[in-house]
Design a protein around this motif. Structure first.
Motif, PDB file in Angstrom:
ATOM      1  N   GLN A  28       1.050  -1.314  -0.057  1.00 20.58           N
ATOM      2  CA  GLN A  28       0.046  -0.006  -0.222  1.00 20.58           C
ATOM      3  C   GLN A  28       1.011   0.869  -0.046  1.00 20.58           C
ATOM      4  O   GLN A  28       0.970   1.740   0.782  1.00 20.58           O
ATOM      5  CB  GLN A  28      -0.651  -0.026   1.105  1.00 20.58           C
ATOM      6  N   ILE A  29       1.323   2.063  -1.685  1.00 17.52           N
ATOM      7  CA  ILE A  29       2.053   2.522  -1.689  1.00 17.52           C
ATOM      8  C   ILE A  29       1.424   4.203  -0.120  1.00 17.52           C
ATOM      9  O   ILE A  29       2.597   4.621  -0.172  1.00 17.52           O
ATOM     10  CB  ILE A  29       2.060   3.412  -2.638  1.00 17.52           C
ATOM     11  N   LEU A  32       0.007  -1.625  -4.845  1.00 17.28           N
ATOM     12  CA  LEU A  32       0.502  -2.040  -6.068  1.00 17.28           C
ATOM     13  C   LEU A  32       0.286  -3.237  -5.457  1.00 17.28           C
ATOM     14  O   LEU A  32       0.999  -3.535  -4.361  1.00 17.28           O
ATOM     15  CB  LEU A  32       2.292  -1.577  -5.777  1.00 17.28           C
ATOM     16  N   ALA A  70       0.004  -7.878 -13.036  1.00 18.08           N
ATOM     17  CA  ALA A  70       0.380  -6.639 -12.450  1.00 18.08           C
ATOM     18  C   ALA A  70      -0.594  -5.687 -11.813  1.00 18.08           C
ATOM     19  O   ALA A  70      -1.925  -5.340 -13.141  1.00 18.08           O
ATOM     20  CB  ALA A  70       1.191  -6.152 -12.035  1.00 18.08           C
ATOM     21  N   GLU A  71      -1.594  -4.832 -10.613  1.00 12.68           N
ATOM     22  CA  GLU A  71      -2.079  -3.880 -10.508  1.00 12.68           C
ATOM     23  C   GLU A  71      -2.070  -2.540  -9.931  1.00 12.68           C
ATOM     24  O   GLU A  71      -1.192  -3.010  -8.366  1.00 12.68           O
ATOM     25  CB  GLU A  71      -3.436  -4.741 -10.014  1.00 12.68           C
ATOM     26  N   TYR A  72      -2.449  -1.430 -10.356  1.00 13.19           N
ATOM     27  CA  TYR A  72      -1.742   0.008  -9.211  1.00 13.19           C
ATOM     28  C   TYR A  72      -3.209   0.321  -9.553  1.00 13.19           C
ATOM     29  O   TYR A  72      -3.781   0.609 -10.162  1.00 13.19           O
ATOM     30  CB  TYR A  72      -0.765   0.573 -10.398  1.00 13.19           C
ATOM     31  N   ILE A 130      -5.525   3.265  -7.556  1.00 17.25           N
ATOM     32  CA  ILE A 130      -5.581   4.419  -6.430  1.00 17.25           C
ATOM     33  C   ILE A 130      -7.220   4.459  -6.232  1.00 17.25           C
ATOM     34  O   ILE A 130      -8.368   4.334  -7.642  1.00 17.25           O
ATOM     35  CB  ILE A 130      -5.461   5.838  -6.943  1.00 17.25           C
ATOM     36  N   LEU A 182      -5.060   0.816 -12.935  1.00 16.05           N
ATOM     37  CA  LEU A 182      -4.102   0.168 -14.183  1.00 16.05           C
ATOM     38  C   LEU A 182      -3.520  -1.260 -13.626  1.00 16.05           C
ATOM     39  O   LEU A 182      -3.265  -1.410 -12.677  1.00 16.05           O
ATOM     40  CB  LEU A 182      -3.217   1.217 -13.987  1.00 16.05           C
ATOM     41  N   TYR A 233      -1.995  -4.710 -15.709  1.00 17.03           N
ATOM     42  CA  TYR A 233      -1.352  -5.577 -17.044  1.00 17.03           C
ATOM     43  C   TYR A 233      -1.539  -7.439 -16.848  1.00 17.03           C
ATOM     44  O   TYR A 233      -0.911  -7.461 -15.181  1.00 17.03           O
ATOM     45  CB  TYR A 233      -0.087  -4.679 -16.729  1.00 17.03           C
ATOM     46  N   LYS A 273      -1.501  -8.066 -22.119  1.00 14.68           N
ATOM     47  CA  LYS A 273      -3.241  -7.332 -21.886  1.00 14.68           C
ATOM     48  C   LYS A 273      -2.083  -6.585 -20.887  1.00 14.68           C
ATOM     49  O   LYS A 273      -2.214  -6.444 -19.471  1.00 14.68           O
ATOM     50  CB  LYS A 273      -3.862  -7.880 -21.331  1.00 14.68           C
ATOM     51  N   VAL A 274      -3.326  -4.471 -21.134  1.00 16.32           N
ATOM     52  CA  VAL A 274      -3.727  -3.671 -20.004  1.00 16.32           C
ATOM     53  C   VAL A 274      -4.619  -2.915 -19.944  1.00 16.32           C
ATOM     54  O   VAL A 274      -5.076  -3.079 -21.517  1.00 16.32           O
ATOM     55  CB  VAL A 274      -2.188  -3.167 -20.964  1.00 16.32           C
TER      56      VAL A 274
END
Lengths: 179, 696
Positions: free
Chosen positions: B489-490, B496, B533-535, B537, B546, B548, B578-579
């Motif tokens: 948790q940034i 992320l 990977a997932e970011y 907010i 976002l 990928y 895939k994005v």
């Protein structure tokens, strides 16, 4: 295809980095609400009964170890009374420093000392409150626990309470979890 | 490549302004805690203490990622410690995005994709693997939507998107809990119940391309919670089309899908709950028409219906504080792939299957840190062919199978790690037994969390898999999956997560079309490995996600039916890269703008016949699907209006068949099926609160 993947990865990484830099203003997870802890501590003071001979003078609230809770307890002491008595905060950095008090709050950083404290405070009218979950099983009379839905509760070790010659009312028991 | 760069640039532009808004929102949020400085705070009554939280006011993101979820463990755990790789889609996300159907929602989830099967049906893929037949379980209010003849689920203007409260998605195996249809994943749809609706809700969507309408659906829901009694009744009816484009089969024959590719849903859902005793009844009719058949188009469009009824009765009995026993009865009656009698364009198919299930599950908490779930389940499948001459392989017009299952799960929470161990054992009267254990280690440490998961899973052969297998013998396919997720948790509003997976399926049940009929066999070993990977907010100003997804088959075995001969790292039908972007901004309290987008890397499929009379492999170029939706909450209370455009760039996505028989000159694959072209949508919804109404 490889080039696409590389650009994709680089682009994603760039975005992540932008964020991790740009958003570092307050970089913390959901913070523990120590004010909630002091709310419970205040109610322990309010409802638990100490022996008659301990009901005079200031109410001494000892804190063993360092924790953000100290700041909140100091605010509590500045604004509230313990059944009409002034609340005095005493900070102890080690077990050896612990002196007589009504309530001893053991911070998470000093939870390893609980067995030693139990021996030290044996039969004394001191309410030991553990900040870390599980301490009520190891010698504290009460210890905090955060449930899965984030509700703050406290474990109650009845035999510890009795051994210290303290009385906890049924209304408070209903709030906690008897172990 | 240019489209990908454009997509990334758009992502950055969307994210950077969000940063400023985010910081501003963080500043604002501090104001909400100041009430605690008041002296009254310490004068709370003991009753009020019952709800005091251990942590400060959560941000929107924290509320989401710490929300409790039970799809992966039966016992509710927060999403960061739940023993599966999870995605959670909320009602607000669905509504703000203007999603037309479940494809639009699930496409934005890492690892999920769609391909074409046969006869115009679009099915799901998971992490590069074709998962259409019995490999991803779709639950709707606890009911298994997969049809029991082939175990498929059909996508495209099908399920009631407007009535969804949340979707919990396991992007990994779930067989240890859910059995033989959850080999690669679980999609658990929870619709709004009485307390959520608390009144009457009506909504509708109209979608139009340059040529024709693509959908016109209307949805209605009513419900209320009254002390111990809660009820809800919802329904949806509509007309839609798969595409407005031209389909060309592998032989080069074409037909115009506009007007000949109906996707017409009709659906009703009744939920009743009285003091825990609950009843659920769902009717789902999915009427389709198409002309594309298997490899060769048919002379004229014909009808194909998927009709299902689901019933459930459940009552959790609490025995003391520590033990809950839940008996549950289910009945499911289905008539899938129903080609009505008298339609001369295809052989009539009129088979029904009923499944009767009894389940008892006990959940025991000997102490707070330990939860044990034990259960048993019995079900019986009764299939019937309703055509006079129709016969199953046993020579009669009916087939019956039964299945016993026992399952166990233990969750032990310690300071350093949560240990989740479980297993399920199934014994089927036809295909024998399957035992699938799993082990998970999870824990969150303040901002960091991890999940280390090892699972076995299986796919239960469905009735027609058995019917169309050599000598009518087919075995469950078995899968082993290893997964590792790391999350950080940034900030209080952003997280992320990255996960790595490795999937190996032994003796997969592979489908071939033989002429105009079906054939199944266990064949070889297949699987993928990769990462997601997932970011994310989430704040008051909106949200940005976002993600990928990447898979490869390098180092894995591949079977001829799925592999791409010219690329050893890919499987048919699904892009390796895939994005997804999902960016929502609330311009004002009443106005929101939502941009969603999916970038697909290269894909491979068959769309023609080569000079050697074998199907010719084709590389499909990268595709970028961009969608924009604007929602406005009008001054009329409860009335919302939304306008949007899907496939803004008019890329005309095609669903590729993820399997084929590359060595056959006679049993040829289905060519890629076009989806709709650029589609403009109008959404209207009106919510009337019973309570407010009576107050007036």
């Amino acid at each position: 295809v490889k080039r696409t993947a590389h650009i994709l990865l680089r682009g994603s990484l760039l975005i992540f980095l932008l964020f991790s830099k740009g958003l570092s203003v307050r970089c913390s997870a959901q913070e523990v609400d120590y004010k909630s802890y002091t709310l419970f501590v205040y109610n322990f003071i309010k409802y638990i009964e100490w022996p008659e001979n301990k009901n005079q003078g200031d109410f001494v609230l000892g804190v063993l170890g360092d924790s953000p809770v100290i700041k909140e307890l100091e605010k509590l002491a500045a604004t509230k009374k313990a059944k009409g008595r002034t609340i005095v905060i005493k900070k102890f950095s080690s077990v050896e420093q612990v002196t007589d008090c009504h309530l001893l709050y053991v911070t998470s950083s000093r939870s390893a000392s609980i067995k030693q404290l139990k021996e030290m405070c044996k039969n004394k009218p001191i309410l030991i409150v553990g900040e870390r979950e599980g301490l009520a099983k190891k010698g504290a009379a009460l210890s905090f626990v955060t449930l899965e839905d984030d509700v703050l509760k406290f474990d109650i070790n009845k035999s510890e309470i009795e051994q210290h010659n303290l009385k906890i009312p049924g209304t408070l028991i209903l709030l906690g979890l008897v172990i | 490549m240019a489209t990908l760069l454009r997509f990334l640039i758009i992502s950055v532009f969307l994210l950077v302004p969000g940063t400023y808004s985010l910081m501003r929102a963080q500043h604002d949020s501090t104001a909400s805690t100041t009430h605690k400085d008041s002296l009254d705070y310490y004068d709370m009554s003991l009753d009020q203490l019952l709800n005091v939280k251990g942590h400060g006011v959560p941000s929107e993101l924290e509320a989401l990622i710490n929300s409790l979820i039970s799809v992966a463990s039966k016992k509710p755990l927060n999403t960061r410690e739940s023993p599966s790789i999870l995605s959670l889609v909320t009602e607000e996300e669905i509504k703000a995005s203007g999603a037309r159907d479940l494809i639009d929602v699930l496409r934005l989830v890492p690892g999920i994709d769609f391909g074409v099967d046969v006869q115009g049906v679009v099915g799901i893929g998971m992490r590069g693997n074709w998962a259409h037949e019995g490999k991803v379980l779709l639950l709707l209010d606890g009911q298994e939507m997969n049809e029991n003849m082939y175990a498929t689920t059909q996508f495209g203007n099908h399920f009631p998107i407007d009535q969804i409260k949340k979707i919990e998605i396991i992007r990994g195996p779930g067989s240890a809990i859910y059995g033989g249809y959850a080999e690669y994943g679980v999609v658990n749809i929870v619709t709004r119940q009485g307390g959520d609706i608390n009144g009457l809700s009506v909504s509708g969507i109209y979608g139009q391309t340059a040529k024709d309408y693509m959908r016109r659906d209307i949805s209605i829901a009513a419900g209320k919670k009254l002390k111990d009694f809660e009820w809800s009744l919802s329904g949806m009816v509509g007309e839609g089309q798969r595409s407005d484009q031209t389909y060309t089969d592998i032989h080069g024959n074409s037909y115009n899908m506009d007007g000949h590719s109906a996707l017409d849903p009709a659906y009703a859902n009744l939920g009743l709950n009285y003091k825990g005793l609950s009843f659920r009844g769902i009717a789902d009719f999915y009427h389709t028409t198409m002309q594309d058949g298997y490899d060769r188009i048919m002379p004229a469009p014909y009808t194909q219906d998927f009709n299902s009824y689901f019933f459930e009765l459940k009552y959790p009995v609490k025995i003391g504080e520590k033990l809950t026993i839940t008996p549950k009865l289910n009945f499911k009656s289905q008539s899938p792939w129903n080609t009505p009698h008298g339609d001369s364009n295809d052989a009539t198919y009129l088979r029904t299957v009923n499944r009767s299930t009894a389940n008892v599950t006990a959940s025991y908490n000997p102490f707070r840190k330990l939860n044990i779930v034990l259960g048993g389940e019995f079900y019986r499948d009764d299939a019937k062919d309703h055509i006079d001459t129709g016969r199953f392989y046993n020579g009669t017009n009916s087939l019956t199978f039964s299945n016993y299952a026992f399952f166990f799960q233990g969750i032990l929470k310690t300071r350093f790690v949560n240990i989740i161990a479980g297993a399920r054992y199934d014994d089927n009267s036809n295909y024998g037994d399957a035992f699938v254990p799993r082990l998970g280690l999870t824990k969150k440490f303040n901002k960091f969390h991890f999940k280390l998961l090892y699972s076995n899973s299986f796919r239960a052969p469905a009735i027609e898999n058995i019917e169309y297998s050599p000598n009518n013998i087919i075995h469950p396919e078995r899968t082993t999956v290893g997964e590792l997720e790391l999350g950080y948790q940034i900030t209080r509003k952003s997280i992320l997560t990255v996960n790595f997976f490795d999937i190996t399926t032994t003796a997969p049940i592979v489908y071939y079309n033989v002429g105009q009929t079906d054939a199944y066999t266990n064949e070889g070993v297949t699987g993928t490995r990769g990462l997601e990977a997932e970011y994310r907010i989430k704040a008051r100003w909106g949200s940005v996600g976002l993600n990928y997804s990447f898979y490869t088959t390098l180092g894995k075995e591949r079977i001829p039916s799925y592999r791409v001969a010219t690329d050893s790292s890919m499987l048919l039908g699904f892009a390796k890269n895939k994005v997804n972007l999902n960016a929502l901004v609330y311009i004002t309290k009443a106005l929101s703008v939502n941009l969603t987008g999916t970038f697909y890397g290269n894909r491979w499929g068959y769309n023609s016949i080569g000079a050697d009379s074998l199907p010719a492999l084709k590389k499909f170029d990268p595709t970028l699907l961009l969608n924009l939706f604007i929602r406005y909450k009008t001054p009329v209370k409860g009335l919302n209006i939304g306008l949007g455009v899907y496939d803004l760039l008019d890329q005309r996505f095609v669903y590729i068949q993820p399997y084929a028989n590359p060595a056959s000159t006679t049993n040829l694959p289905h060519a890629p099926l076009p989806g709709p072209s650029r589609e403009f949508i109008l959404r209207l919804s009106y919510d009337l609160s019973f309570k407010n109404h009576s107050e007036k």
